[in-house]
Motif scaffolding. Structure first.
Motif, mmCIF file in Angstrom:
data_model
loop_
_atom_site.group_PDB
_atom_site.id
_atom_site.type_symbol
_atom_site.label_atom_id
_atom_site.label_comp_id
_atom_site.label_asym_id
_atom_site.label_seq_id
_atom_site.Cartn_x
_atom_site.Cartn_y
_atom_site.Cartn_z
ATOM 1 N N GLY A 83 13.257 -56.548 1.611
ATOM 2 C CA GLY A 83 13.365 -57.192 2.913
ATOM 3 C C GLY A 83 12.266 -58.196 3.203
ATOM 4 O O GLY A 83 11.165 -58.105 2.654
ATOM 5 N N LYS A 84 12.568 -59.156 4.074
ATOM 6 C CA LYS A 84 11.588 -60.178 4.455
ATOM 7 C C LYS A 84 11.159 -59.996 5.913
ATOM 8 O O LYS A 84 10.615 -60.913 6.521
ATOM 9 N N HIS A 85 11.428 -58.834 6.450
ATOM 10 C CA HIS A 85 11.086 -58.540 7.838
ATOM 11 C C HIS A 85 9.581 -58.627 8.049
ATOM 12 O O HIS A 85 8.795 -58.269 7.164
ATOM 13 N N ILE A 86 9.207 -59.044 9.258
ATOM 14 C CA ILE A 86 7.794 -59.342 9.534
ATOM 15 C C ILE A 86 6.939 -58.077 9.618
ATOM 16 O O ILE A 86 5.778 -58.090 9.211
ATOM 17 N N LEU A 87 7.507 -56.988 10.121
ATOM 18 C CA LEU A 87 6.728 -55.742 10.216
ATOM 19 C C LEU A 87 6.848 -55.020 8.873
ATOM 20 O O LEU A 87 7.624 -54.080 8.699
ATOM 21 N N LYS A 88 6.066 -55.511 7.946
ATOM 22 C CA LYS A 88 6.217 -55.203 6.525
ATOM 23 C C LYS A 88 6.294 -53.710 6.232
ATOM 24 O O LYS A 88 7.085 -53.251 5.419
ATOM 25 N N GLU A 89 5.407 -52.947 6.891
ATOM 26 C CA GLU A 89 5.286 -51.533 6.546
ATOM 27 C C GLU A 89 6.330 -50.644 7.209
ATOM 28 O O GLU A 89 6.386 -49.446 6.936
ATOM 29 N N ALA A 90 7.100 -51.224 8.124
ATOM 30 C CA ALA A 90 7.928 -50.376 8.981
ATOM 31 C C ALA A 90 8.920 -49.486 8.215
ATOM 32 O O ALA A 90 8.954 -48.272 8.447
ATOM 33 N N PRO A 91 9.735 -50.035 7.304
ATOM 34 C CA PRO A 91 10.703 -49.147 6.643
ATOM 35 C C PRO A 91 10.037 -48.018 5.849
ATOM 36 O O PRO A 91 10.465 -46.868 5.927
ATOM 37 N N ASP A 92 8.967 -48.350 5.128
ATOM 38 C CA ASP A 92 8.257 -47.308 4.375
ATOM 39 C C ASP A 92 7.687 -46.247 5.315
ATOM 40 O O ASP A 92 7.790 -45.049 5.057
ATOM 41 N N ASP A 93 7.063 -46.713 6.385
ATOM 42 C CA ASP A 93 6.441 -45.751 7.302
ATOM 43 C C ASP A 93 7.487 -44.960 8.075
ATOM 44 O O ASP A 93 7.235 -43.815 8.465
ATOM 45 N N LEU A 94 8.655 -45.558 8.303
ATOM 46 C CA LEU A 94 9.721 -44.775 8.947
ATOM 47 C C LEU A 94 10.138 -43.631 8.035
ATOM 48 O O LEU A 94 10.289 -42.486 8.475
ATOM 49 N N LEU A 95 10.292 -43.934 6.737
ATOM 50 C CA LEU A 95 10.620 -42.854 5.798
ATOM 51 C C LEU A 95 9.508 -41.814 5.777
ATOM 52 O O LEU A 95 9.765 -40.607 5.722
ATOM 53 N N GLY A 96 8.269 -42.282 5.847
ATOM 54 C CA GLY A 96 7.122 -41.362 5.823
ATOM 55 C C GLY A 96 7.142 -40.407 7.000
ATOM 56 O O GLY A 96 7.000 -39.189 6.833
ATOM 57 N N VAL A 97 7.361 -40.943 8.190
ATOM 58 C CA VAL A 97 7.319 -40.073 9.365
ATOM 59 C C VAL A 97 8.563 -39.176 9.400
ATOM 60 O O VAL A 97 8.492 -38.021 9.831
ATOM 61 N N LEU A 98 9.669 -39.691 8.893
ATOM 62 C CA LEU A 98 10.870 -38.854 8.842
ATOM 63 C C LEU A 98 10.671 -37.698 7.855
ATOM 64 O O LEU A 98 11.072 -36.560 8.120
ATOM 65 N N GLU A 99 10.007 -37.988 6.749
ATOM 66 C CA GLU A 99 9.742 -36.937 5.763
ATOM 67 C C GLU A 99 8.907 -35.806 6.384
ATOM 68 O O GLU A 99 9.208 -34.622 6.170
ATOM 69 N N ILE A 100 7.892 -36.155 7.184
ATOM 70 C CA ILE A 100 7.096 -35.053 7.761
ATOM 71 C C ILE A 100 7.903 -34.294 8.824
ATOM 72 O O ILE A 100 7.699 -33.110 9.025
ATOM 73 N N SER A 101 8.871 -34.973 9.463
ATOM 74 C CA SER A 101 9.761 -34.217 10.353
ATOM 75 C C SER A 101 10.636 -33.259 9.555
ATOM 76 O O SER A 101 10.966 -32.171 10.021
ATOM 77 N N TYR A 102 11.017 -33.669 8.351
ATOM 78 C CA TYR A 102 11.803 -32.775 7.501
ATOM 79 C C TYR A 102 10.974 -31.558 7.081
ATOM 80 O O TYR A 102 11.487 -30.456 6.951
#
Lengths: 429, 372
Positions: free
Chosen positions: A31-50
């Motif tokens: 992706g070329k989205h400006i908030l570069k870290e967002a998708p990775d960090d979303l997976l990260g925070v979702l993983e700790i919810s799991y």
């Protein structure tokens, strides 16, 4: 390999159904989205919810664009140090076009806009129907709104205690059962009430949904404070030759909807005539007769034999009020209030009706009380008085079984003022 | 003029509403608006609609994830450009529809859609979701983006749809089966009239963040938010204004937490899934009806929620074998009787399933008509 280890989420990449985890990873990588870290960090925070089995998102703060009280939902992560890319992760609701047809040109413009201003992640679509831009920071909101309105000629949807983004079925655009133009009604009602949609002034949320027939593809009867459901009041049009073709097995019943399983030969008696909820149909082997006066327009026969039976020509809509999910007093479905209303642009009769409803609800409704709850609290009778409708047996399943009628004084001859002394002249203590 | 941060209200445009939907109609849709005569489902996921003048439009419906990246949207656009002259639509249930007016394009479109997979192997565009089958699950945000959920949404949906995948791509059911998921009782995606509803619930009363609650919340609002009047004023151990919850009266709706962030109730073991069945919202044959709770609680089992998947599959399997053609799940349960429903599905009937909220009496049986 993503930024965070996500062994639990990785298990959601297997199996045949599209994996949202794979999709988020694809956005993170390409992706070329400006908030570069967002998708990775979303997976990260979702993983700790799991791992924790509890969400890591906090209550939203007040964020938005100038002049609007809705359309943006603030969202913050409770682990901002660990996941800075989603520390602030606000949602933007973009009001979808009626029934969600798109050109790829417009979708790409939306994608480019979101590349410039957010996480690259969306909901297509949110529960109320909006295009949802999922995750951005406060500083992007004003520029995003500016570009959305200036470049895309497109506005935000609703949130909070306001008119929520209205939604409709695809109606006349691709359905033979459409009894009115649900898309036009949705569009015009949305535009007529932009003030109510963008600036929360109601006791709580208010939803319109537009179903063009009683099949109810947008579930208006279950989830909208005002449900507008298409219907007709003349006769079902019958093509007798096509009925014969269905009865004889030449046409696929139910438009082929059962074709993966062998249900045996089509039996017009068992599958149509005897399933009619009012027993208003008769088939003698060569001619179908419908006692239209008894028909309740359940749609079953039309659904089963769409090439033989068509909706009537005197069309409009039934208007129902008060549906909501369980919070707080329990789930409610909408109650039939206006059995029939013609539905032609500019929909003035409908507007006049809903404005009366809003005046009453704004005056009488408690904080966070949905219309359906107010009607229950104040009574259906009071609701009918306010919207100036005469009671009609179509509004109830059955008359009341308790005799506790709240008579009004003016209904009783002589009123309620009596003299006890006069009474005592005949009835001594 | 681009946006000027020093003057954000310059040239401001507001209240313009959504784009006009007819800008986005494929020509065949625009031409035949209001003139459709009939439709047919040619195979699972593939429909043809025929207009009065004989024009046809073919629709190929594919499942989508509600949580979708813009890279994925761009791939959808690429497909729509290649086969559909740049037009497409989304459905209410998170499906994507590719529309073509030229029959010869249908087969290549289907082949192309079937060939596209994510790197880890799942289909990007599974075809189906039509007729008497099981279409896509409508759902909410869950742990991906919400502050009140009892469960995740996207993950549970992925696991359940993997389990129902064959049914998505076929039309084996007696009638349509609508599965929906809401991750808490707020039901931002209403699930209370679904054939099968997967609902996130809590079972532990809210905790009180006693030293903070008066700073974070309007205490009277939190008290008033409780439908059973289980919340009352109290003092914190440090002597500050606080609240107290009578756990005996708590119905775990979470309304107080919505009003007050200092009353969290989500919990690792307290929160989980309830299964409701038998709702519908079409008026076809029978009236719309609410879903009923048949399994009061299943623990959260990330990442693949095996007990939930098994419970949903079991109910659907029993229904599919036992129901008559055209009978929705709720109509079937009513015909055979709920006592038979529990017998056939082998779901234990516990006290949790007897209503004790408002209007509870209306659901108790006042009759000697029952089945042994």
């Amino acid at each position: 390999m993503g930024k965070h280890k996500t062994p639990m989420l990785d298990e959601l990449e297997s199996g045949p159904w599209p994996s949202f985890v794979s999709d988020i990873k694809q956005q993170a990588e390409k992706g070329k989205h400006i908030l570069k870290e967002a998708p990775d960090d979303l997976l990260g925070v979702l993983e700790i919810s799991y791992e924790d089995k509890v969400t890591h998102w906090k209550h939203g703060g007040i964020v938005g664009v100038f002049g609007y009280g809705g359309g943006i939902i603030g969202r913050y992560c409770d682990q901002p140090q660990q996941f800075p890319g989603v520390a602030h992760f606000h949602t933007v609701r973009v009001n979808q076009p009626s029934s969600k047809y798109y050109t790829t040109k417009f979708l790409r413009e939306l994608c480019e806009l979101w590349d410039r201003h957010g996480s690259g992640l969306t909901n297509m679509h949110g529960s109320t129907g909006d295009i949802v831009f999922l995750g951005t920071t406060t500083d992007h909101l004003e520029p995003l709104f500016y570009d959305l309105t200036h470049e895309l000629n497109q506005d935000l949807g609703g949130s909070g205690s306001n008119l929520r983004t209205p939604e409709c079925c695809l109606g006349k655009s691709r359905c033979e059962f459409a009894c009115y133009d649900s898309q036009e009604a949705c569009h015009q009602m949305t535009n007529a009430y932009q003030e109510e949609l963008h600036r929360p002034a109601f006791p709580y949320k208010f939803k319109f949904k537009f179903d063009a027939c009683p099949n109810g593809c947008v579930a208006s009867i279950a989830r909208s404070d005002m449900s507008v459901i298409g219907t007709w009041r003349d006769d079902i049009r019958i093509n007798q030759e096509a009925v014969k073709a269905y009865a004889g097995g030449e046409l696929k019943p139910n438009a082929g909807a059962h074709s993966s399983r062998d249900w045996g030969k089509f039996d017009i008696y068992a599958e149509v005539i005897n399933l009619c909820p009012t027993n208003c149909m008769c088939w003698d082997g060569s001619k179908l007769e419908i006692n239209n006066a008894e028909c309740v327009r359940c749609m079953h026969c039309l659904n089963v034999m769409p090439r033989a039976l068509r909706i009537g020509e005197d069309r409009g809509a039934s208007i129902l009020f008060g549906a909501k999910a369980p919070i707080l007093e329990g789930a409610q479905m909408s109650t039939l209030t206006v059995p029939f209303m013609k539905m032609e642009p500019p929909f003035d009769e409908l507007k006049e009706l809903v404005e009366k409803v809003w005046d009453w609800w704004s005056e009488e409704g408690k904080n966070r009380e949905r219309l359906g709850e107010l009607i229950q609290r104040k009574s259906m009778q009071e609701f009918l008085r306010v919207i100036e409708l005469e009671p009609d047996p179509r509004m109830v399943d059955e008359p009341r079984s308790n005799p506790y009628i709240f008579w009004k004084e003016k209904e009783v001859e002589g009123g309620w003022t009596r003299d006890i002394e006069i009474y005592r002249t005949k009835h001594p203590r | 003029m681009p946006y000027d941060p020093s003057n954000p209200l310059q040239d401001r445009i507001t209240d313009i509403g959504p784009r006009y939907f007819r800008e986005f109609f494929p020509p065949v849709i625009e031409k035949n608006f209001g003139k459709w005569e009939y439709h047919e489902i040619l195979e699972p996921g593939v429909l043809v609609h025929v207009a009065e003048g004989g024009d046809e439009v073919y629709t190929v419906r594919v499942g989508g994830c509600r949580l979708m990246s813009i890279e994925h949207i761009r791939e959808i656009c690429e497909i729509a450009d290649k086969y559909c002259d740049g037009y497409l639509r989304f459905t209410t249930r998170n499906n994507i529809e590719f529309l073509v007016s030229d029959k010869s394009k249908v087969k290549p479109l289907i082949d192309d859609l079937n060939s596209r997979k994510f790197d880890a192997g799942s289909f990007k565009f599974p075809i189906g979701g039509t007729g008497s089958g099981i279409t896509n699950i409508v759902h909410t945000q869950g742990w991906a983006h919400c502050h009140t959920p009892a469960i995740d949404a996207s993950g549970v949906v992925k696991a359940v749809m993997d389990g129902l995948f064959e049914e998505f791509g076929s039309m084996n059911m007696p009638a349509p089966v609508r599965v929906s998921l809401a991750c808490c009782l707020n039901m931002c995606g209403a699930v209370h009239c679904s054939d099968v509803a997967i609902l996130g619930i809590h079972r532990k009363p809210p905790m009180i963040d006693a030293e903070w609650i008066d700073k974070l919340c309007e205490l009277p609002l939190a008290i008033a938010a409780c439908p059973t009047a289980a919340i009352k004023p109290a003092k914190s151990p440090g002597g500050l204004k606080s609240l107290e919850v009578n756990g005996e009266r708590c119905m775990f709706c979470g309304n107080c937490y919505t009003m007050c962030a200092a009353m969290p109730l989500a919990d690792e073991v307290g929160s989980g899934i309830a299964i409701l069945v038998g709702g519908k919202l079409s008026n076809r044959i029978s009236k719309p009806k609410f879903s009923k709770v048949v399994i009061p609680f299943i623990p959260n089992e990330p990442p693949r929620w095996p007990s939930t998947v098994a419970a949903v599959k079991n109910i659907i399997d029993v229904y599919a074998k036992d129901a008559r053609k055209y009978e929705r799940l709720g109509d079937w349960a009513e015909r055979i009787g709920w006592e038979r429903f529990f017998e056939k599905t082998q779901i234990p009937f516990t006290h949790h399933l007897i209503d004790d909220y408002r209007f509870a009496y209306t659901t108790w049986r006042q009759s000697t008509q029952f089945k042994f």
